[in-house]
Design an enzyme around this catalytic site. Structure first.
Site, short mmCIF file in Angstrom:
data_model
loop_
_atom_site.label_atom_id
_atom_site.label_comp_id
_atom_site.label_asym_id
_atom_site.label_seq_id
_atom_site.Cartn_x
_atom_site.Cartn_y
_atom_site.Cartn_z
N GLU A 116 3.28 5.99 -3.05
CA GLU A 116 4.32 7.24 -3.03
C GLU A 116 4.87 6.52 -4.72
O GLU A 116 4.54 8.08 -5.27
CB GLU A 116 5.42 6.31 -2.15
CG GLU A 116 5.71 6.08 -0.95
CD GLU A 116 5.10 8.06 0.21
OE1 GLU A 116 5.89 9.11 -1.06
OE2 GLU A 116 4.51 8.31 1.14
N SER A 154 1.00 -1.23 0.59
CA SER A 154 0.13 -0.15 0.00
C SER A 154 0.86 1.59 -0.45
O SER A 154 0.90 2.36 -0.93
CB SER A 154 -1.01 -0.11 1.22
OG SER A 154 0.15 -0.28 2.51
N ASP A 155 1.91 1.36 0.97
CA ASP A 155 2.47 2.48 1.14
C ASP A 155 3.04 2.76 -0.42
O ASP A 155 3.85 3.92 -0.70
CB ASP A 155 3.45 2.75 1.84
CG ASP A 155 4.16 1.82 2.59
OD1 ASP A 155 4.43 0.15 1.60
OD2 ASP A 155 4.72 0.93 3.61
N CYS A 156 3.85 1.75 -1.02
CA CYS A 156 4.73 1.62 -2.62
C CYS A 156 3.69 2.58 -3.34
O CYS A 156 4.06 2.95 -4.04
CB CYS A 156 4.81 0.28 -2.52
SG CYS A 156 6.24 -0.01 -1.18
#
Length: 691
Positions: free
Chosen positions: A424, A419-421
């Site tokens: 970003e 999710s955070d990849c």
């Protein structure tokens, strides 16, 4: 790798000259810009031809040994590793041996039985004799604590496969779990993905009671690593042994009851016909999913721990090093090996996408886009690690979540959505879309962005927080092992998505607008609700409270919540300021992660990466408007710490994985000081030019 890239890229790192700010001098905009320009210039010098920034992602000392062990007992050690490989692997192992003779769970940790036994075995496999000084010291550490039978459960599993322990001395790892119907509260689909993908090959090896061929070396190790003759060990008693150094999380009564029941009653029943047919079905299903995961990741597997276990399982099923499956595994071993100043090690599986997405944002914040536009154009390789399709076939029956539109942590072959990849990478593409194509490359078609947004929507839970890989939501009582059984939601992932979807809404205001607004509203509420009473947030993926504070304050600041308008932000800012050192920096120990309280680095030391996180978080929170002094002090420390070539010193470890597994992100020392100084120069100093 850095030295090689600098040589290949032929960029003069001596210009501009470094800048220093005296103790009583003020920081000027020119000084900040000079430091940022040097940092970005180094960034250009260490960028690979394909656009990413190669960097180590390692640290745990149980990553490397299992690969050495499986190569040894499959007879492929000399096929996969040259003599030079072995020298460098040994150099890494010996460089991280503690003074007491042991090895830790990670490179900065105290000695543990898991780390010491595995690295001891590796040294012996790689040709170091029993009388070597380092080996003698390690053996003494092991024997002084009762011998290898005091290994924790993971260690017992590795040792059982290798023939240095017996499966009858292990807590049961029943593969029948893979046959559970989905309506049961305990089901593979409800597990955290990495718990599931590691348990699967372990349960397969346990289910068939696989043990590697017994060689002369293994017989020698049996004599070296145990305090009594191997055939006299009481394995039932050994099952319950563990050194205090490895005792991280106390067993619950429920755990002991389950394991005791399975050991004394379940396993004896499952060994006999016709019940044994269930086990046959279970191990067959486990190995089928292992093969499926291998094929979907092009034999990279979900991670380095799984890589070794999958190789063990594939070889156990068919002990032929020339089988197609095993040969394909061998071809992907170089993907995991990393040579650095301290030697060669096995790393996680690489952080190519993650580092690239962060680096590009640091460059954009520097304001030097036109000056270094070619770097950004090359950096658009970050579209490569995007998952263009879902896993093959009936992926839901293999317990996988959809991945189409998401980005991985490393590259496309890895195939696991994060999710955070995704947040970003999506944010970077949105930011770059606002620049001319001749500077940053071609724009991505909107439909691809929409798929990424859809993936982010799928991971938001009822509380508003985002999980990492798959939706959270399993029952809390399933969490028996210190938050590693089920998926959880994290403030970092949630804040990252808030910032990205705000930008997405600005650029694509008509795409699922109501859902985007609801997502952001719920996510903000989650970030505010998970703040602890003292004003801090707990970080799941960096050390620890400083990392989480940067994300939380950035997410809240993006929606206009600052020190003057939000009680939550005020508490967060006050917490950070209370931890700032006299020299303007912050220094948080990795002990904050397992202890779950803020622990200062020893000796009043500061850490530049953590200082950068705090500086950025405070800027986003509006600290410059109320009192910029803490920001000036932090910026001065960063500027004065920069090296002659634009690099920053490598300091303490700043990454973490599941509370107590520390990760070394080698690129962080460059990314975050650069990013923070760029933000400081543009948002704090630019209007006044100097303090």
């Amino acid at each position: 790798m850095r030295m090689q890239l600098i040589k290949e890229n032929q960029i003069d790192l001596s210009i501009p000259p470094p800048v220093r700010v005296g103790e009583k001098e003020e920081v000027t905009y020119v000084a900040v810009t000079t430091a940022v320009r040097k940092a970005v210039r180094l960034n250009r010098a260490i960028q690979a031809i394909d656009g990413h920034w190669p960097a180590e992602n390692a640290g745990p000392l149980f990553f490397t040994p299992p690969l050495i062990m499986v190569l040894y007992f499959t007879g492929t050690l000399n096929i996969a590793l040259t003599a030079e490989h072995k020298v460098e692997l040994l150099r890494y192992i010996t460089n991280h041996q503690n003074e007491d003779g042991g090895w830790g769970f990670h490179i900065e940790g105290h000695s543990t039985m898991l780390g010491t036994t595995l690295n001891y075995i590796s040294m012996r496999i790689l040709g170091i004799g029993p009388d070597d000084e380092a080996v003698v010291a390690a053996r003494k550490w092991i024997l002084d604590r009762g011998g290898a039978t005091y290994s924790p459960s993971w260690g017992k599993c590795y040792l059982s496969v290798f023939g240095l322990y017996e499966w009858s001395g292990c807590n049961p790892l029943p593969p029948e779990f893979w046959l559970f119907p989905s309506f049961l509260p305990m089901h593979p689909d409800k597990m955290w993905c990495y718990c599931r993908t590691i348990y699967m090959p372990m349960s397969y090896l346990y289910g068939i009671r696989f043990q590697a061929p017994i060689t002369d070396l293994i017989l020698q190790l049996r004599g070296e690593m145990h305090t009594q003759p191997y055939h006299e060990i009481d394995w039932a008693k050994a099952r319950l042994l563990c050194t205090k150094e490895d005792y991280y999380y106390p067993h619950s009564l429920l755990q002991d009851v389950i394991w005791g029941g399975l050991y004394h009653f379940g396993e004896p029943i499952l060994k006999h016909w016709p019940v044994s047919k269930i086990r046959e079905r279970a191990v067959k299903k486990a190995i089928e999913i292992i093969h499926w995961e291998d094929e979907n990741s092009r034999y990279l597997t979900p991670g380095c721990v799984e890589k070794a276990f999958h190789m063990m399982a594939v070889w156990a099923e068919n002990p032929d090093s020339n089988s197609d499956a095993f040969k394909r595994h061998l071809t992907r071993i170089p993907d995991y090996l990393w040579l650095a100043e301290d030697g060669m090690k096995v790393q996680s599986f690489g952080s190519q996408l993650w580092d690239t997405a962060l680096w590009i944002q640091a460059i954009l914040e520097s304001g030097l886009v036109e000056e270094y536009g070619t770097t950004l154009k090359k950096g658009t390789m970050l579209n490569y690690p995007r998952c263009q399709e879902n896993p093959s076939g009936d992926y839901r029956s293999r317990y996988r979540h959809f991945s189409k539109g998401a980005w991985t942590f490393s590259d496309r072959d890895h195939g696991w959505q994060v999710s955070d990849c995704t947040s970003e990478a999506l944010r970077v593409l949105l930011l770059l879309s606002q620049f001319p194509e001749e500077l940053v490359g071609e724009k991505v078609e909107p439909q691809r962005l929409f798929h990424a947004v859809n993936f982010l929507f799928s991971l938001q839970g009822k509380t508003g927080g985002l999980a990492v890989w798959e939706p959270a939501g399993a029952e809390e009582w399933l969490e028996l092992f210190a938050d590693i059984v089920t998926e959880h939601e994290y403030v970092e992932c949630t804040s990252s998505a808030i910032q990205t979807l705000l930008l997405f809404k600005k650029l694509y205001p008509n795409h699922r607008r109501k859902e985007v607004d609801n997502f952001i509203e719920k996510a903000i509420r989650y970030v505010e609700n998970v703040q602890r009473p003292d004003g801090y947030w707990y970080g799941g993926w960096g050390v620890c409270f400083t990392y989480a504070a940067w994300f939380a304050l950035s997410g809240l600041g993006a929606v206009g919540k600052t020190y003057s308008t939000s009680k939550t932000v005020r508490k967060g800012v006050d917490f950070l300021l209370s931890k700032q050192k006299a020299n303007g920096g912050w220094g948080e120990s990795f002990r904050s992660c397992p202890d779950m309280v803020y622990v200062h680095l020893e000796g009043d030391r500061t850490n530049l990466v953590q200082t950068a996180w705090c500086l950025m978080g405070l800027i986003e929170a509006g600290q410059a408007e109320r009192d910029p002094t803490p920001l000036h002090k932090a910026a001065k420390l960063l500027i004065n710490s920069q090296l002659e070539n634009g690099d920053f010193p490598q300091e303490e470890i700043t990454g973490v994985y599941m509370n107590n597994c520390m990760l070394h992100y080698a690129s962080y020392r460059n990314i975050f000081p650069t990013w923070a100084l760029g933000m400081y120069g543009r948002r704090v100093l630019k209007t006044s030019q100097k303090i």
